[in-house]
Enzyme design. Structure first.
Site, PDB file in Angstrom:
ATOM      1  N   LEU A   1       0.850  -1.183   0.000  1.00 34.93           N
ATOM      2  CA  LEU A   1       0.000   0.000   0.000  1.00 34.93           C
ATOM      3  C   LEU A   1       0.887   1.235   0.000  1.00 34.93           C
ATOM      4  CD1 LEU A   1      -2.733  -0.929   2.653  1.00 34.93           C
ATOM      5  CD2 LEU A   1      -3.015  -0.859   0.176  1.00 34.93           C
ATOM      6  N   ASP A   2       0.534   2.232  -0.791  1.00 33.14           N
ATOM      7  CA  ASP A   2       1.289   3.485  -0.792  1.00 33.14           C
ATOM      8  C   ASP A   2       1.265   4.103   0.604  1.00 33.14           C
ATOM      9  OD1 ASP A   2       1.825   3.181  -3.455  1.00 33.14           O
ATOM     10  OD2 ASP A   2       0.277   4.581  -4.141  1.00 33.14           O
ATOM     11  N   PRO A   3       2.275   4.917   0.936  1.00 34.15           N
ATOM     12  CA  PRO A   3       2.337   5.507   2.291  1.00 34.15           C
ATOM     13  C   PRO A   3       1.055   6.203   2.732  1.00 34.15           C
ATOM     14  CG  PRO A   3       4.398   5.893   1.155  1.00 34.15           C
ATOM     15  CD  PRO A   3       3.478   5.245   0.152  1.00 34.15           C
TER      16      PRO A   3
END
EC number: 5.4.99.25
Length: 340
Positions: free
Chosen positions: A80-82
């Site tokens: 998951l992206d930050p």
């Protein structure tokens, strides 16, 4: 009259149907049901369904779990992206080998999309339906994979709410789908442009929001165990790794066949008790004990129909072993012949 629409990932639309080849009781002194494992075993073979916060990377979150539990290795089930939150299964210790099974399970997201122009709700609903199909996507410049054009399946979309130019919708999709790119494409189809404003993952296969825990929950549970020797709170936060293969087709085997598989042997037809009805030759399968323990991943050497008809030969080529050696009694013989 109103009808409730079911939003299902592919494996949920086809129920598991098993057929019996032979019958045998399992010996309770060997192995145990996954839900009855001790805390020590769960930490070695479990998965934490973590609620990833906004800010850190998925790798950083998995590293924090490793530090909290004092492990040598952890792995997560899908980056998951930050800035993205939500379901992030983190496998513990040797259970990291099972995390790849989630790739075929499908994922679900709740997205807030911002439109660059004013659009009627009806048009947005119609365009969302158009994107329930196979899509061509090229990973963005800032990604961990090669930027090659590829196809990804959108299983379903659901318009949920709209406020001004903000649109809230649900999407079920194949692993590796970029929702940011999906929002961009929807904006192009609406002729106004759009971008992803917020994103939360609500499902990864059978890992859902109703079993999430936070890093703080995990840290508090570990401290409670260390200080008061109370394992129950921590045990409730760790899920047996078998949940990661809920959607896989399975073959259940005799106790006497388990240790041979644990040593890397292929599964002989004589060791099969019951199995999924729809297994095809060359399909990936999960080999299970009668107690529901994951023994190994393998590739079927014959279909379910043939396994039911024959009584000699090998039916599954073992590819990845999860069961420790010696948990079940030593096998007496290993058949060598392969039925074509």
């Amino acid at each position: 009259m109103s009808f409730k629409i079911a939003y299902l990932l592919p494996y949920e639309s086809t129920p598991h149907v098993y057929v019996v080849k032979s019958e045998e009781t399992t010996d309770p002194q060997y192995g145990c049901k996954p839900q009855d494992r001790s805390l020590t075993m769960l930490i070695k073979t479990g998965i934490v369904n973590l609620d990833k916060p906004s800010g850190p990377t998925s790798h950083e979150v998995a590293s924090w779990v490793k530090k909290v539990l004092g492990l040598e290795k952890t792995g997560h089930g899908g980056t998951l992206d930050p800035g993205v939150t939500g379901v992030l299964p983190v496998a513990l210790g040797p259970a990291t080998k099972v995390i790849g099974a989630l790739l075929s399970a499908g994922k679900e997201y709740i997205c807030v999309m911002y439109l660059h122009g004013d659009v009627e709700e009806k048009k947005i609903r119609n365009v969302l339906n158009l994107f329930t199909t196979n899509l061509y996507q090229r990973p963005p410049i800032k990604s961990s994979v090669a930027r090659r054009l590829r196809t990804r399946r959108i299983y379903y979309t659901q318009f949920m709410e709209m406020k001004g130019r903000f649109v809230l919708f649900r999407v079920g999709c194949e692993a590796g789908t970029y929702i940011r790119k999906l929002c961009f494409d929807i904006g192009e189809a609406l002729l106004c442009g759009a971008h992803m404003s917020e994103l939360r993952r609500s499902r990864t296969g059978e890992f859902r929001e109703d079993s999430l825990c936070t890093l703080q929950d995990l840290n508090d549970a570990m401290k409670l165990y260390q200080e008061e020797r109370n394992p129950e709170y921590l045990k409730n936060l760790i899920i047996p790794m078998e949940k990661a293969v809920h959607h896989w087709k399975k073959i259940y085997i005799r106790d006497s066949a388990v240790d041979a598989i644990a040593h890397g042997a292929s599964l002989a037809v004589a060791g099969v008790l019951y199995l999924e009805k729809t297994i095809e030759k060359d399909e990936q399968v999960a080999v299970m004990t009668q107690k529901g323990e994951l023994v190994a991943f393998g590739v079927a050497l014959m279909s379910s129909a043939r396994m039911l008809k024959v009584f000699h030969g090998l039916c599954v080529s073992t590819k990845k072993v999860f069961m420790e050696r010696g948990v079940y009694p030593h096998w007496k013989s290993t058949p060598k012949e392969i039925i074509p």
